[in-house]
Design a protein around this motif. Structure first.
Motif, PDB file in Angstrom:
ATOM      1  N   THR A  28       0.834  -1.197   0.000  1.00 46.73           N
ATOM      2  CA  THR A  28       0.000   0.000   0.000  1.00 46.73           C
ATOM      3  C   THR A  28       0.870   1.250   0.000  1.00 46.73           C
ATOM      4  O   THR A  28       0.599   2.199  -0.740  1.00 46.73           O
ATOM      5  N   ARG A  29       1.932   1.242   0.797  1.00 46.41           N
ATOM      6  CA  ARG A  29       2.839   2.400   0.822  1.00 46.41           C
ATOM      7  C   ARG A  29       3.490   2.615  -0.536  1.00 46.41           C
ATOM      8  O   ARG A  29       3.624   3.754  -0.990  1.00 46.41           O
ATOM      9  N   GLU A  30       3.909   1.527  -1.172  1.00 45.82           N
ATOM     10  CA  GLU A  30       4.521   1.641  -2.500  1.00 45.82           C
ATOM     11  C   GLU A  30       3.526   2.224  -3.499  1.00 45.82           C
ATOM     12  O   GLU A  30       3.871   3.090  -4.309  1.00 45.82           O
ATOM     13  N   THR A  31       2.284   1.764  -3.432  1.00 42.17           N
ATOM     14  CA  THR A  31       1.244   2.256  -4.339  1.00 42.17           C
ATOM     15  C   THR A  31       0.977   3.731  -4.094  1.00 42.17           C
ATOM     16  O   THR A  31       0.879   4.515  -5.045  1.00 42.17           O
ATOM     17  N   LEU A  32       0.862   4.123  -2.824  1.00 41.57           N
ATOM     18  CA  LEU A  32       0.621   5.531  -2.507  1.00 41.57           C
ATOM     19  C   LEU A  32       1.772   6.413  -2.969  1.00 41.57           C
ATOM     20  O   LEU A  32       1.551   7.517  -3.477  1.00 41.57           O
ATOM     21  N   THR A  33       2.992   5.938  -2.819  1.00 39.91           N
ATOM     22  CA  THR A  33       4.156   6.697  -3.283  1.00 39.91           C
ATOM     23  C   THR A  33       4.084   6.892  -4.796  1.00 39.91           C
ATOM     24  O   THR A  33       4.332   7.996  -5.295  1.00 39.91           O
ATOM     25  N   ALA A  34       3.722   5.833  -5.503  1.00 40.46           N
ATOM     26  CA  ALA A  34       3.595   5.932  -6.969  1.00 40.46           C
ATOM     27  C   ALA A  34       2.477   6.897  -7.355  1.00 40.46           C
ATOM     28  O   ALA A  34       2.637   7.713  -8.272  1.00 40.46           O
ATOM     29  N   VAL A  35       1.343   6.840  -6.658  1.00 39.81           N
ATOM     30  CA  VAL A  35       0.214   7.730  -6.953  1.00 39.81           C
ATOM     31  C   VAL A  35       0.605   9.179  -6.684  1.00 39.81           C
ATOM     32  O   VAL A  35       0.301  10.071  -7.484  1.00 39.81           O
ATOM     33  N   HIS A  36       1.303   9.428  -5.580  1.00 38.50           N
ATOM     34  CA  HIS A  36       1.741  10.799  -5.278  1.00 38.50           C
ATOM     35  C   HIS A  36       2.706  11.302  -6.354  1.00 38.50           C
ATOM     36  O   HIS A  36       2.641  12.470  -6.754  1.00 38.50           O
ATOM     37  N   GLY A  37       3.572  10.426  -6.823  1.00 42.25           N
ATOM     38  CA  GLY A  37       4.491  10.807  -7.899  1.00 42.25           C
ATOM     39  C   GLY A  37       3.739  11.160  -9.176  1.00 42.25           C
ATOM     40  O   GLY A  37       4.057  12.152  -9.845  1.00 42.25           O
ATOM     41  N   LEU A  38       2.719  10.356  -9.500  1.00 44.73           N
ATOM     42  CA  LEU A  38       1.901  10.645 -10.689  1.00 44.73           C
ATOM     43  C   LEU A  38       1.150  11.960 -10.528  1.00 44.73           C
ATOM     44  O   LEU A  38       1.032  12.738 -11.476  1.00 44.73           O
ATOM     45  N   ARG A  39       0.646  12.201  -9.321  1.00 47.45           N
ATOM     46  CA  ARG A  39      -0.071  13.448  -9.065  1.00 47.45           C
ATOM     47  C   ARG A  39       0.844  14.649  -9.281  1.00 47.45           C
ATOM     48  O   ARG A  39       0.454  15.652  -9.873  1.00 47.45           O
ATOM     49  N   GLU A  40       2.076  14.541  -8.806  1.00 47.75           N
ATOM     50  CA  GLU A  40       3.033  15.631  -9.002  1.00 47.75           C
ATOM     51  C   GLU A  40       3.335  15.823 -10.486  1.00 47.75           C
ATOM     52  O   GLU A  40       3.439  16.956 -10.957  1.00 47.75           O
ATOM     53  N   ASP A  41       3.469  14.713 -11.230  1.00 45.75           N
ATOM     54  CA  ASP A  41       3.715  14.805 -12.669  1.00 45.75           C
ATOM     55  C   ASP A  41       2.548  15.484 -13.382  1.00 45.75           C
ATOM     56  O   ASP A  41       2.740  16.335 -14.249  1.00 45.75           O
ATOM     57  N   VAL A  42       1.319  15.110 -13.004  1.00 46.43           N
ATOM     58  CA  VAL A  42       0.126  15.717 -13.602  1.00 46.43           C
ATOM     59  C   VAL A  42       0.087  17.207 -13.278  1.00 46.43           C
ATOM     60  O   VAL A  42      -0.189  18.038 -14.154  1.00 46.43           O
ATOM     61  N   ALA A  43       0.378  17.549 -12.038  1.00 38.97           N
ATOM     62  CA  ALA A  43       0.360  18.964 -11.640  1.00 38.97           C
ATOM     63  C   ALA A  43       1.377  19.778 -12.438  1.00 38.97           C
ATOM     64  O   ALA A  43       1.055  20.854 -12.944  1.00 38.97           O
ATOM     65  N   ARG A  44       2.595  19.260 -12.556  1.00 35.99           N
ATOM     66  CA  ARG A  44       3.632  19.985 -13.328  1.00 35.99           C
ATOM     67  C   ARG A  44       3.203  20.149 -14.787  1.00 35.99           C
ATOM     68  O   ARG A  44       3.383  21.221 -15.378  1.00 35.99           O
ATOM     69  N   THR A  45       2.631  19.099 -15.352  1.00 35.80           N
ATOM     70  CA  THR A  45       2.189  19.156 -16.745  1.00 35.80           C
ATOM     71  C   THR A  45       1.066  20.167 -16.916  1.00 35.80           C
ATOM     72  O   THR A  45       1.076  20.971 -17.857  1.00 35.80           O
ATOM     73  N   LEU A  46       0.091  20.140 -16.003  1.00 40.51           N
ATOM     74  CA  LEU A  46      -1.019  21.098 -16.089  1.00 40.51           C
ATOM     75  C   LEU A  46      -0.534  22.538 -15.958  1.00 40.51           C
ATOM     76  O   LEU A  46      -0.979  23.417 -16.696  1.00 40.51           O
ATOM     77  N   VAL A  47       0.366  22.779 -15.037  1.00 35.78           N
ATOM     78  CA  VAL A  47       0.898  24.133 -14.869  1.00 35.78           C
ATOM     79  C   VAL A  47       1.569  24.582 -16.159  1.00 35.78           C
ATOM     80  O   VAL A  47       1.351  25.704 -16.639  1.00 35.78           O
ATOM     81  N   SER A  48       2.345  23.724 -16.742  1.00 34.27           N
ATOM     82  CA  SER A  48       3.045  24.073 -17.981  1.00 34.27           C
ATOM     83  C   SER A  48       2.061  24.364 -19.112  1.00 34.27           C
ATOM     84  O   SER A  48       2.194  25.367 -19.821  1.00 34.27           O
ATOM     85  N   VAL A  49       1.065  23.499 -19.271  1.00 39.32           N
ATOM     86  CA  VAL A  49       0.082  23.687 -20.359  1.00 39.32           C
ATOM     87  C   VAL A  49      -0.741  24.939 -20.142  1.00 39.32           C
ATOM     88  O   VAL A  49      -0.903  25.767 -21.053  1.00 39.32           O
TER      89      VAL A  49
END
Length: 108
Positions: A56-77
């Motif tokens: 579960t911790r590994e999954t949450l870490t991956a989800v948080h990483g994806l969320r950060e990637d989405v946020a950076r992409t949205l800010v850029s766009v």
């Protein structure tokens, strides 16, 4: 009711562990064998829970990483699209865009 694939286990213990097992069994008014069975099943259950928690911790870490990637992409766009191509003027600063994206991504 035991499952059809249950097996009898036998093992020996002595000294302090045997004394503790005897005390706990007496307090619970069950046999030492039954108390040993409870302890073993609890330990195996704890190991499974730790394994699940680790996954579960590994999954949450991956989800948080994806969320950060989405946020950076949205800010850029958004930052790019909100800039007037003729004048180069932005409606919002990049920091304001980051705040908006962060606010919307935190919504349930």
């Amino acid at each position: 009711m035991p499952s059809r694939d249950s097996k009898t286990l036998t093992f020996r213990i002595s000294g302090a562990p045997l004394e503790r097992l005897g005390r706990e069994a007496a307090e619970l008014r069950i046999s030492r064998s039954e108390r040993a069975r409870q302890i073993l099943l609890a330990a195996l259950g704890d190991a499974l829970q730790r394994e699940i928690l680790g996954s579960t911790r590994e999954t949450l870490t991956a989800v948080h990483g994806l969320r950060e990637d989405v946020a950076r992409t949205l800010v850029s766009v958004i930052d790019t699209l909100q800039t007037d191509p003729g004048t180069g003027v932005k409606r919002h600063s990049t920091e304001q865009v980051r705040e908006m994206v962060g606010r919307y991504l935190r919504r349930p």
